[in-house]
Structures are given as C-alpha cells and as structure tokens.
Design a protein around this motif. Structure first.
Motif, short mmCIF file in Angstrom:
data_model
loop_
_atom_site.label_atom_id
_atom_site.label_comp_id
_atom_site.label_asym_id
_atom_site.label_seq_id
_atom_site.Cartn_x
_atom_site.Cartn_y
_atom_site.Cartn_z
N LYS A 60 22.73 26.77 94.97
CA LYS A 60 23.13 27.98 94.25
C LYS A 60 22.95 29.15 95.20
O LYS A 60 21.99 29.17 95.98
N VAL A 61 23.84 30.11 95.12
CA VAL A 61 23.72 31.33 95.93
C VAL A 61 23.65 32.49 94.94
O VAL A 61 24.50 32.60 94.05
N ALA A 62 22.61 33.32 95.07
CA ALA A 62 22.38 34.35 94.06
C ALA A 62 22.00 35.69 94.69
O ALA A 62 21.76 35.77 95.90
N SER A 63 21.96 36.72 93.85
CA SER A 63 21.57 38.05 94.33
C SER A 63 20.73 38.77 93.29
O SER A 63 20.87 38.51 92.09
N VAL A 64 19.86 39.66 93.78
CA VAL A 64 19.04 40.49 92.89
C VAL A 64 19.05 41.92 93.44
O VAL A 64 18.72 42.13 94.61
N ASP A 65 19.45 42.86 92.59
CA ASP A 65 19.40 44.28 92.99
C ASP A 65 18.03 44.83 92.58
O ASP A 65 17.76 45.01 91.38
N CYS A 66 17.19 45.09 93.56
CA CYS A 66 15.82 45.54 93.28
C CYS A 66 15.76 46.95 92.69
O CYS A 66 14.73 47.35 92.14
N ALA A 67 16.86 47.68 92.77
CA ALA A 67 16.88 49.02 92.15
C ALA A 67 16.83 48.87 90.63
O ALA A 67 16.22 49.68 89.93
N ASN A 68 17.46 47.80 90.13
CA ASN A 68 17.49 47.56 88.68
C ASN A 68 16.44 46.55 88.23
O ASN A 68 16.04 46.55 87.07
N GLU A 69 16.05 45.67 89.13
CA GLU A 69 15.16 44.56 88.75
C GLU A 69 13.83 44.67 89.50
O GLU A 69 13.44 43.79 90.26
N ARG A 70 13.14 45.77 89.26
CA ARG A 70 11.89 46.02 90.00
C ARG A 70 10.83 44.97 89.73
O ARG A 70 10.09 44.58 90.62
N GLU A 71 10.77 44.54 88.46
CA GLU A 71 9.74 43.55 88.09
C GLU A 71 9.91 42.24 88.85
O GLU A 71 8.95 41.68 89.36
N ILE A 72 11.15 41.77 88.90
CA ILE A 72 11.43 40.51 89.62
C ILE A 72 11.03 40.66 91.08
O ILE A 72 10.35 39.81 91.65
N CYS A 73 11.45 41.76 91.69
CA CYS A 73 11.21 41.96 93.12
C CYS A 73 9.72 42.07 93.41
O CYS A 73 9.23 41.52 94.40
N LYS A 74 9.01 42.74 92.51
CA LYS A 74 7.55 42.88 92.67
C LYS A 74 6.90 41.49 92.58
O LYS A 74 6.07 41.11 93.41
N GLN A 75 7.32 40.75 91.57
CA GLN A 75 6.79 39.40 91.34
C GLN A 75 7.08 38.49 92.55
O GLN A 75 6.28 37.64 92.91
N GLU A 76 8.23 38.70 93.19
CA GLU A 76 8.63 37.84 94.31
C GLU A 76 8.18 38.40 95.67
O GLU A 76 8.59 37.90 96.72
N GLY A 77 7.38 39.44 95.62
CA GLY A 77 6.81 39.99 96.86
C GLY A 77 7.82 40.69 97.75
O GLY A 77 7.67 40.72 98.97
N VAL A 78 8.87 41.23 97.13
CA VAL A 78 9.88 41.96 97.92
C VAL A 78 9.68 43.46 97.65
O VAL A 78 9.97 43.95 96.57
N SER A 79 9.15 44.16 98.65
CA SER A 79 8.86 45.58 98.46
C SER A 79 10.06 46.43 98.89
O SER A 79 10.93 45.97 99.64
N ARG A 80 10.08 47.64 98.40
CA ARG A 80 11.16 48.57 98.77
C ARG A 80 11.17 48.77 100.29
O ARG A 80 12.21 48.87 100.91
N ARG A 81 9.97 48.78 100.85
CA ARG A 81 9.85 48.98 102.30
C ARG A 81 10.51 47.83 103.07
O ARG A 81 11.21 48.04 104.06
N SER A 82 10.28 46.61 102.58
CA SER A 82 10.85 45.45 103.29
C SER A 82 12.37 45.44 103.21
O SER A 82 13.04 44.80 104.01
N LEU A 83 12.92 46.17 102.23
CA LEU A 83 14.38 46.20 102.07
C LEU A 83 15.05 47.30 102.89
O LEU A 83 16.27 47.39 102.94
N LYS A 84 14.22 48.11 103.53
CA LYS A 84 14.79 49.21 104.33
C LYS A 84 15.61 48.68 105.50
O LYS A 84 16.58 49.29 105.93
N LYS A 85 15.19 47.51 106.00
CA LYS A 85 15.92 46.92 107.14
C LYS A 85 17.15 46.14 106.67
O LYS A 85 17.90 45.60 107.47
N GLY A 86 17.32 46.02 105.38
CA GLY A 86 18.46 45.25 104.85
C GLY A 86 18.01 44.21 103.85
O GLY A 86 16.84 44.15 103.46
N ALA A 87 18.95 43.38 103.44
CA ALA A 87 18.67 42.37 102.40
C ALA A 87 17.59 41.39 102.87
O ALA A 87 17.53 41.04 104.05
N VAL A 88 16.75 40.97 101.92
CA VAL A 88 15.75 39.94 102.19
C VAL A 88 16.29 38.64 101.59
O VAL A 88 16.62 38.59 100.40
#
Length: 243
Positions: A60-88
């Motif tokens: 499966k290939v999927a996507s998550v927009d952390c601007a809208n899904e902050r809880e998921i991104c937090k839970q998955e250890g994806v910080s706003r800072r780590s996304l500054k360089k691009g998609a994780v």
C-alpha cells in the motif's frame, strides 16, 4: 509537482486521516509506505502516484498531511521540524509485527530509490536454491506442492515474494537464480525434473504426494499466477476433504 498541495484523488495513494488510520494500519495484509508531509508535498506527486500504481499488487502507498493530522504525526514521531527538509517516508511492516522503518535521509529520494526501499522490506517466504545442498533440502521438505521459479536473474522477483506471502501456508516456494546447474541437479536426483520448454524465466509446479511435475504455461504476471495458485489451493483442499 513538487512543493504543491497534493491531490491524490483517483490514484492508488491512500490518504490517511484520524478516521481511517487505525483501520488501515492496525494489521495490514501488506506492507505500507507512508509519506508524511506538512501542507505541501516536497516529492513529485506524479512520481508518488506512479509508484503507488507500480506497487499496487505488493504494497500500500499512503500519505498523511501533518498540518491536518497532528495527532497521528505526533504518535508516529514525525515532528514539524523533521518535515522542514521535506516529506518523511516510512515503511510499516506486514501485519505490523515490527516498528516502522524510516527511509534514510542520507539517500537521494527518487521514485527508484523508494521502490527499492519498499521492495527490500517486502516479506519473502521463498527458499533461495543457490547450491546443491539447498536444492536437496528443498526437495526433501514436507509433503506439499512446490512452486519453483527458474531464472537467469540473481534476485528473487517481487512477484514471487508477494505470491509466497499470500500462499506460504499452503505451498512451498523456491527460486533458482542465474539458472544454476547444481540446485537443478539435486532436484532432478530427487525426482523433480526442471527441463524447460521455451525460454526463462520458467515456473514448475511439483506435487510431492504423487511425484508429478509440470511447467506452468500461463502468463508470468502476478494477477495471472495468483488466480492459478488460488485454484490450485482450492483443489488441494477439496482433495483433502475427499480423503
């Protein structure tokens, strides 16, 4: 394009949100590649959609927009800072047995490198027959139908890996790389003759119980072979019930 707000409608990319995250990710039947991003997509949307299409039978290939899904991104250890360089990018393993694997930021992010990243993490239940000993061991393994792929290539093809994942509870899968003579010889000594009619790659189906071997004559495509193996497994179950 890159750096745009992505639109994955009508593609094979699944858009994950808090409403479907748990359902899609709890116990996936295949591995899942997830691109986490913030508002805009730093990777080529066209390439990501195309990747989803080329992997559709295998992952499966999927996507998550952390601007809208902050809880998921937090839970998955994806910080706003780590996304500054691009998609994780992370791969979530089959059946969620292990922790997700992040695509190394040191590697160049391209469609090919992502494909290889997913491919290398797809589970395989295929025996690699690269020696006489491995061939003999496989030939003498329990009384099940054996699916043997003979190829000039060195690597187990993705199609065979995926089929082995689907059917390893019923069938034994093997791959002979580079058309090696030794494993073929040891299989032949154990009654499994791999004389190819036509060109390679070739697939053989060996029924251990009646010591019968035949070459698969259908198209060597995932969907065709899956249909064939599904019928084979159904027939096996029926004959067991008849005994």
């Amino acid at each position: 394009g890159e750096g745009e707000v992505p639109d994955f409608k009508g593609s094979n990319v699944r858009v994950l949100r808090s409403g479907n995250w748990r359902r899609e990710m709890k116990n996936p039947k295949e591995i899942v590649l997830v691109a986490f991003y913030y508002k805009t997509f730093s990777f080529s949307q066209k390439d990501y959609k195309s990747l989803a299409e080329s992997l559709r039978n295998y992952a499966k290939v999927a996507s998550v927009d952390c601007a809208n899904e902050r809880e998921i991104c937090k839970q998955e250890g994806v910080s706003r800072r780590s996304l500054k360089k691009g998609a994780v990018m992370k791969v979530y393993p089959y059946k969620g047995h292990n922790a997700p694997i992040a695509f190394s930021s040191r590697r160049k992010l391209t469609k090919i490198s992502l494909y290889k990243f997913v491919e290398s993490n797809i589970p395989s239940f295929v025996s690699l027959l690269d020696s006489k000993k491995a061939g003999a061991k496989f030939a003498k393994s329990p009384n099940r139908i054996k699916i043997i792929l003979l190829s000039n290539k060195a690597k187990i093809p993705l199609m065979l890996k995926a089929l082995s994942k689907d059917y390893h509870n019923h069938l034994d899968f093997a791959f002979i790389p580079k058309n090696l003579p030794n494993p073929k010889k040891s299989l032949s000594e154990n009654g499994i003759d791999l004389t190819v009619k036509g060109s390679l790659p070739a697939v053989f189906i060996y029924q251990t119980s009646i010591r019968k071997n035949k070459q698969y004559r259908g198209a060597l495509r995932y969907d065709e072979m899956k249909k064939y193996l599904k019928t084979l497994v159904k027939r096996m179950k029926r004959s067991k019930d008849d005994l």
